[in-house]
Design an enzyme around this catalytic site. Structure first.
Site, short mmCIF file in Angstrom:
data_model
loop_
_atom_site.label_atom_id
_atom_site.label_comp_id
_atom_site.label_asym_id
_atom_site.label_seq_id
_atom_site.Cartn_x
_atom_site.Cartn_y
_atom_site.Cartn_z
N GLU A 1 0.81 -1.21 0.00
CA GLU A 1 0.00 0.00 0.00
C GLU A 1 0.85 1.27 0.00
OE1 GLU A 1 -3.38 -0.54 2.87
OE2 GLU A 1 -2.43 -2.49 3.06
N TYR B 1 -9.48 2.61 -5.53
CA TYR B 1 -8.53 3.68 -5.84
C TYR B 1 -8.53 4.13 -7.29
CZ TYR B 1 -6.84 2.84 -1.16
OH TYR B 1 -6.77 2.71 0.19
N GLU C 1 -15.27 -4.57 9.15
CA GLU C 1 -13.96 -4.35 9.75
C GLU C 1 -13.85 -2.92 10.25
OE1 GLU C 1 -10.67 -3.46 6.58
OE2 GLU C 1 -11.84 -5.17 5.85
N GLY D 1 -7.47 5.90 4.81
CA GLY D 1 -6.86 6.66 3.73
C GLY D 1 -7.28 8.12 3.75
N ARG E 1 -12.27 4.23 11.08
CA ARG E 1 -13.36 4.10 10.13
C ARG E 1 -13.93 2.69 10.27
NH1 ARG E 1 -11.03 3.19 5.22
NH2 ARG E 1 -11.99 1.12 5.19
N SER F 1 -6.76 -1.88 2.83
CA SER F 1 -7.05 -1.34 1.50
C SER F 1 -7.59 -2.37 0.52
CB SER F 1 -5.80 -0.68 0.90
OG SER F 1 -5.54 0.54 1.54
N ASP G 1 -16.66 -0.19 8.71
CA ASP G 1 -17.36 -0.56 7.47
C ASP G 1 -18.47 -1.56 7.75
OD1 ASP G 1 -15.50 1.05 6.19
OD2 ASP G 1 -14.15 -0.62 5.76
N ASN H 1 -10.82 0.23 10.62
CA ASN H 1 -9.53 0.68 10.09
C ASN H 1 -9.03 1.85 10.94
OD1 ASN H 1 -7.59 2.19 8.47
ND2 ASN H 1 -8.22 0.91 6.76
#
Length: 304
Positions: A15, A208, A264, A270, A247, A144, A249, A266
């Site tokens: 990443e 991305y 999950e 990002g 964050r 990611s 999800d 994070n």
């Protein structure tokens, strides 16, 4: 004396490229308000010359080393205040089965999954029986969406398993529904972002590649469903011992308020032009510059 902010990015994980973009964006934003300097890491090692009496750190890092607690342990050993979760929480959240276990223990709904080493894979028949609607195969300790693949049939499961050469992996039940992400900032949920990827799978490429995924923020949801997920995000943040920001999800299986699962959490989301945390924060009034300034407040207070 007002401290300088070191923005770390790069590293040697898969990443790296995403981290460099995050670091560039965060540095530009912080430089408008603080004395900030970027440090591009080309090895898994803290840059020289960061004196704790002069610096605090924003680790705009993703993947191995930067996000798995190793960098955080080094920062703690060096006495450097830094933004984001501590070393233990970072490690727990990077290892998805560990984070899911803590969330499940706290009464939060998580997707069913099995974990395995690539050297000791389950059979495709066993996975097909366990997950008759298909499975998501992904690394157990990466971020990611690196390596994420959806396998719907026994043949696809077999093909996917054959390609796994090493490392820790997990097979997670495929759950049909709408995908959402919620930023948590100092323990409080920000806005709900709906993720609508082309083809239905939010993998690395769709995450991305500009235009490969549509986003609705704030998401079009009933107030009850939104509130339920926001409360769950805050509970997940607390259960996993997170600090400053993260964050979370979700998959919402139906509009029924509690019919969702957490995928999950994070700890170093990002901060690129397509990233989810800035979108979530924008729903509660933050632009990118003010968000970055907010995210370093905890580290600044710990440096005093």
């Amino acid at each position: 004396m007002r401290k300088k902010i070191a923005v770390l990015s790069g590293g040697i994980s898969p990443e790296r490229d995403v981290s460099l973009i995050s670091g560039k964006c965060v540095l530009e934003a912080l430089s408008k308000k603080f004395d900030a300097q970027g440090f591009q890491l080309d090895e898994n090692k803290l840059p020289d010359g960061l004196n704790p009496s002069e610096w605090i750190v924003y680790p705009a890092m993703h993947g191995d080393y930067g996000e798995d607690g190793t960098l955080q342990e080094e920062l703690e050993a060096a006495g450097l205040p830094y933004a984001g979760s501590g070393s233990l929480s970072s490690r727990i959240c990077m290892v998805k089965p560990a984070a899911k276990a803590l969330m499940k223990f706290s009464g939060l709904p998580v997707a069913r999954s099995v974990e395995f080493d690539a050297k000791n894979k389950p059979s495709p028949e066993a996975l097909a029986q366990l997950f008759p609607r298909g499975a998501i195969i992904k690394p157990a300790d990466k971020g990611s969406s690196v390596g994420l693949v959806r396998a719907e049939t026994r043949g696809e499961l077999e093909d996917c398993l054959q390609k796994l050469n090493g490392g820790l992996w997990m097979a997670e039940e495929f759950i049909a529904g709408r995908e959402f992400s919620i930023g948590v900032i100092y323990g409080k949920s920000a806005g709900v972002v709906e993720i609508i990827p082309e083809g239905g799978i939010y993998d690395y490429k769709r995450k991305y590649t500009k235009g490969a995924t549509a986003y609705e923020f704030p998401a079009k949801l009933s107030g009850h469903a939104q509130s339920s997920m926001q409360k769950a995000a805050e509970r997940a943040f607390s259960a996993c011992g997170c600090r400053d920001f993260a964050r979370v999800d979700f998959i919402l299986k139906s509009e029924a308020a509690d019919d969702f699962v957490i995928l999950e959490i994070n700890t170093l989301p990002g901060m690129t032009p397509t990233s989810l945390l800035p979108k979530s924060a924008s729903c509660i009034g933050f632009d990118f510059d003010s968000l970055c300034a907010k995210l370093v407040e905890g580290a600044i207070s710990r440096s005093i």
